[in-house]
Design an enzyme around this catalytic site. Structure first.
Site, PDB file in Angstrom:
ATOM      1  N   ARG A 151       2.139  -1.893  -0.506  1.00 42.24           N
ATOM      2  CA  ARG A 151       1.300  -3.079  -0.725  1.00 42.24           C
ATOM      3  C   ARG A 151      -0.068  -2.913  -0.048  1.00 42.24           C
ATOM      4  NH1 ARG A 151       1.804  -8.533   1.986  1.00 42.24           N
ATOM      5  NH2 ARG A 151       0.397  -9.883   0.813  1.00 42.24           N
ATOM      6  N   HIS A 189      -3.526  -3.215  -2.031  1.00 40.46           N
ATOM      7  CA  HIS A 189      -4.531  -4.233  -1.722  1.00 40.46           C
ATOM      8  C   HIS A 189      -5.838  -3.620  -1.222  1.00 40.46           C
ATOM      9  CE1 HIS A 189      -2.128  -8.238  -1.609  1.00 40.46           C
ATOM     10  NE2 HIS A 189      -1.637  -7.410  -2.495  1.00 40.46           N
ATOM     11  N   TRP A 246      12.798  -8.868  -5.385  1.00 39.05           N
ATOM     12  CA  TRP A 246      12.893  -8.874  -6.846  1.00 39.05           C
ATOM     13  C   TRP A 246      14.181  -8.193  -7.325  1.00 39.05           C
ATOM     14  CZ3 TRP A 246       8.418  -8.291  -4.114  1.00 39.05           C
ATOM     15  CH2 TRP A 246       7.328  -9.072  -4.462  1.00 39.05           C
TER      16      TRP A 246
HETATM   17  C1  HEM Z   1      -0.141  -9.697 -10.834  1.00 38.64           C
HETATM   18  C2  HEM Z   1      -0.161  -8.824  -9.855  1.00 38.64           C
HETATM   19  C3  HEM Z   1       0.519  -9.008  -8.544  1.00 38.64           C
HETATM   20  C4  HEM Z   1       0.792 -10.154  -7.868  1.00 38.64           C
HETATM   21  C5  HEM Z   1       0.426 -11.574  -8.233  1.00 38.64           C
HETATM   22  C6  HEM Z   1       1.515  -9.768  -6.672  1.00 38.64           C
HETATM   23  C7  HEM Z   1       1.959 -10.652  -5.722  1.00 38.64           C
HETATM   24  C8  HEM Z   1       2.765 -10.320  -4.644  1.00 38.64           C
HETATM   25  C9  HEM Z   1       3.287 -11.233  -3.687  1.00 38.64           C
HETATM   26  C10 HEM Z   1       3.053 -12.739  -3.669  1.00 38.64           C
HETATM   27  C11 HEM Z   1       4.022 -10.530  -2.808  1.00 38.64           C
HETATM   28  C12 HEM Z   1       4.779 -11.053  -1.597  1.00 38.64           C
HETATM   29  C13 HEM Z   1       4.018 -10.795  -0.310  1.00 38.64           C
HETATM   30  C14 HEM Z   1       4.793 -11.234   0.901  1.00 38.64           C
HETATM   31  O1  HEM Z   1       5.145 -12.419   0.974  1.00 38.64           O
HETATM   32  O2  HEM Z   1       5.057 -10.398   1.779  1.00 38.64           O
HETATM   33  C15 HEM Z   1       3.970  -9.162  -3.208  1.00 38.64           C
HETATM   34  C16 HEM Z   1       4.632  -8.143  -2.559  1.00 38.64           C
HETATM   35  C17 HEM Z   1       4.561  -6.836  -2.945  1.00 38.64           C
HETATM   36  N1  HEM Z   1       3.754  -6.301  -3.926  1.00 38.64           N
HETATM   37 FE1  HEM Z   1       2.746  -7.368  -5.328  1.00 38.64          FE
HETATM   38  N2  HEM Z   1       1.643  -8.430  -6.643  1.00 38.64           N
HETATM   39  C18 HEM Z   1       1.048  -7.911  -7.761  1.00 38.64           C
HETATM   40  C19 HEM Z   1       0.913  -6.596  -8.093  1.00 38.64           C
HETATM   41  C20 HEM Z   1       1.364  -5.541  -7.323  1.00 38.64           C
HETATM   42  C21 HEM Z   1       1.054  -4.168  -7.554  1.00 38.64           C
HETATM   43  C22 HEM Z   1       0.120  -3.642  -8.632  1.00 38.64           C
HETATM   44  C23 HEM Z   1       1.709  -3.450  -6.591  1.00 38.64           C
HETATM   45  C24 HEM Z   1       1.707  -1.970  -6.324  1.00 38.64           C
HETATM   46  C25 HEM Z   1       1.306  -1.041  -7.171  1.00 38.64           C
HETATM   47  C26 HEM Z   1       2.433  -4.389  -5.783  1.00 38.64           C
HETATM   48  C27 HEM Z   1       3.260  -4.048  -4.740  1.00 38.64           C
HETATM   49  C28 HEM Z   1       3.927  -4.962  -3.940  1.00 38.64           C
HETATM   50  C29 HEM Z   1       4.930  -4.599  -2.965  1.00 38.64           C
HETATM   51  C30 HEM Z   1       5.464  -3.193  -2.696  1.00 38.64           C
HETATM   52  C31 HEM Z   1       5.319  -5.776  -2.337  1.00 38.64           C
HETATM   53  C32 HEM Z   1       6.377  -5.942  -1.246  1.00 38.64           C
HETATM   54  C33 HEM Z   1       5.730  -5.950   0.112  1.00 38.64           C
HETATM   55  C34 HEM Z   1       6.716  -6.113   1.243  1.00 38.64           C
HETATM   56  O3  HEM Z   1       7.919  -6.014   1.043  1.00 38.64           O
HETATM   57  O4  HEM Z   1       6.245  -6.334   2.367  1.00 38.64           O
HETATM   58  N3  HEM Z   1       2.181  -5.641  -6.230  1.00 38.64           N
HETATM   59  N4  HEM Z   1       3.186  -9.066  -4.327  1.00 38.64           N
END
Ligand code: HEM
Length: 472
Positions: free
Chosen positions: A237, A241, A381
């Site tokens: 992430r 970002h 997820w």
């Molecule tokens: C429409 C696009 C996206 C939205 C709205 C989105 C939104 C989010 C949100 C709300 C979280 C939870 C954060 C938290 O509470 O810790 C998250 C986690 C995460 N996202 Fe996304 N995301 C998007 C696209 C992506 C993309 C493109 C990637 C990587 C290529 C990605 C990788 C991750 C990963 C690995 C986590 C887990 C982080 C953790 O476990 O600490 N996301 N995302």
């Protein structure tokens, strides 16, 4: 033989965590996600069982044929065995290294050298996962292989000088003059600021050993007591970002600069929780001070994907760190989770991605979880949040998602209430064009891996002027 590698404390492999509807073994309502903080012992057992017997996922070597090809490069009969054993363990990068070492030890040097030199070195030449032999992939990943392949044969030793007493005496005399000279020069200059001939050696550029950095990242990923036992997801992430702020039209933002170090970017709502990811990389930055934050963060994301069983992500160094907050991007460049398909197309289109790439990238939500204290959303997820897989797409296609009833932001939950989808995740099946790709990835993990590797590699390079830096 090669030393045993530590096993990743996977909570649950993708094979064991199939979507509810699809899995005949897992009736609805069964709580599939084990309790947090699973012990290493439990995880090892589940990892072994899945790798050995899963019909869905196959063994590591049957899913990725290149993982078992090591022996075909001329190694001894023990090399393939070592390789396939290692394929069941850590990520492919580490596997590639070990296999390479095994091959170097076993193969006749001339043959190995010829085989490797057939492939030119460039990290971006890394072949997509599942498509090439290990032999072809090794040179693309490790500079040491290239050095081995391209090293000229050592010059023949000079003919021995005829020994006579006057030569020996002359040698002794010259030797002591030289030693004395160096000694007095060092004494004389020991209190002076470093400059000139001695200083040139001391201040020379350190050797930039990116493989050592990658190894250090691999070593710190598995952590009992943090989320699901791995820092991998939060590092993915961070890399996303740091890069996803790119704007194609103005050529601003992106991973070059590592501007998330500064306020206000580090305080942007979308970046909540990423201080943790930046903090855990600090010891590595201190150990390898020559690497830029921008390279370190992106390398950590790429390494984490690979280590969690995903494809090899093409990655090359060359990013710089911008000096201050004046280069921070404005808030709002990263996607909001409460929106639909048009928003996804706006945000990812601004970076230069097409529909297929967008779906592939969001497939990273196979990993990790939401945190109430970061985004306000909760839960993972998939039931295998530390394994990179196509499970996110299977869940999207096969699970009957419904709105979660709670006082938090709108999110969707599965019948067990353990898994979640964001509104933007649901948009991928509510939009016809996106859904076609989701369906394809749900049915073919190899295609997903290949597309994800290309799209994530591209994301990490948006706006990075590699040529200019290479020339500088
Ligand atoms: C429409 C696009 C996206 C939205 C709205 C989105 C939104 C989010 C949100 C709300 C979280 C939870 C954060 C938290 O509470 O810790 C998250 C986690 C995460 N996202 Fe996304 N995301 C998007 C696209 C992506 C993309 C493109 C990637 C990587 C290529 C990605 C990788 C991750 C990963 C690995 C986590 C887990 C982080 C953790 O476990 O600490 N996301 N995302």
């Amino acid at each position: 033989g090669a030393p045993a590698l530590p096993r990743s404390p996977l909570r649950r492999t993708a094979a064991e965590a199939q979507p509810h509807v699809a899995s005949p073994q897992r009736p609805l309502g069964v709580t599939a996600l084990p309790a947090p903080r699973t012990s290493h012992e439990t995880c090892e057992r589940s990892t072994n069982r899945a790798v050995a017997t899963s019909p869905q996922r196959g063994t590591a070597s049957s899913r990725n044929p290149q993982r078992s090809n090591c022996g075909s490069s001329g190694g001894s009969s023990s090399a393939p065995a070592q390789c396939s054993a290692m394929a069941t363990q850590r990520g492919l990068g580490r596997l590639a290294l070990r296999c390479h070492q095994a091959l170097l030890a076993a193969a006749p040097p001339a043959k190995t050298s010829a085989a490797f030199s057939a492939t030119s070195f460039s990290p971006l030449n890394a072949a997509p996962a599942g498509k090439s032999s290990l032999k072809a992939r090794l040179p693309a990943n490790w500079a040491c292989v290239r050095a081995f392949a391209e090293a000229a044969p050592p010059p023949p030793p000079p003919p021995p000088e005829p020994k006579n007493p006057s030569n020996i005496l002359r040698g002794l005399l010259l030797g002591s003059i030289a030693i004395g000279g160096v000694f007095s020069y060092a004494l004389f200059h020991s209190n002076m600021p470093q400059q000139g001939a001695l200083a040139t050696g001391a201040s020379a550029e350190p050797k930039k050993d990116y493989k050592a950095v990658k190894d250090a990242i691999l070593d710190m990923l598995d952590v009992e007591g943090y989320d699901d036992g791995s820092y991998g997801p939060v590092l993915v992430r961070l890399a996303w970002h740091a890069s996803g702020t790119y704007d194609k039209a103005s050529n601003t933002g992106g991973s070059n600069g590592a501007t998330m170090r500064f306020s206000p970017e580090c305080e942007h709502g979308a970046n909540a929780g990423l201080a943790k990811a930046r903090e855990i990389l600090e010891p590595i930055k201190r150990r390898f001070p020559w690497i830029t934050y921008a390279d370190l963060w992106t390398l950590a994301g790429a390494t984490a994907v690979e280590a969690m069983g995903g494809p090899v992500i093409p990655w090359r160094p060359g990013r710089i760190d911008k000096p201050d907050s004046s280069h921070c991007t404005p808030d709002g460049r990263l996607p909001s989770a409460d929106k639909g398909a048009p928003h996804i197309r706006d945000v990812f289109g601004r970076m230069g991605f097409d529909d297929r790439e967008m779906v592939a990238l969001i497939g990273a939500h196979a990993l990790g979880r939401c945190h109430a204290d970061r985004s306000g959303y909760v839960n993972p997820w998939t039931n295998a949040p530390t394994t990179f897989s196509n499970l996110y797409f299977k869940e999207l296609m096969e699970t009957p998602w419904r709105k979660k009833r709670w006082s938090g932001p709108l999110q969707y939950e599965d019948p067990t209430g353990q898994l979640m989808m964001l509104p933007t995740d649901m948009a991928l099946v509510w939009d016809g064009k996106f859904k076609k790709v989701v369906k394809e990835y749900a049915g073919d993990e190899e295609v997903f891996f290949k597309d994800f590797a290309a799209a994530f590699g591209k994301l990490l390079e948006l706006g990075v002027p590699f040529q200019a830096h290479a020339a500088a």
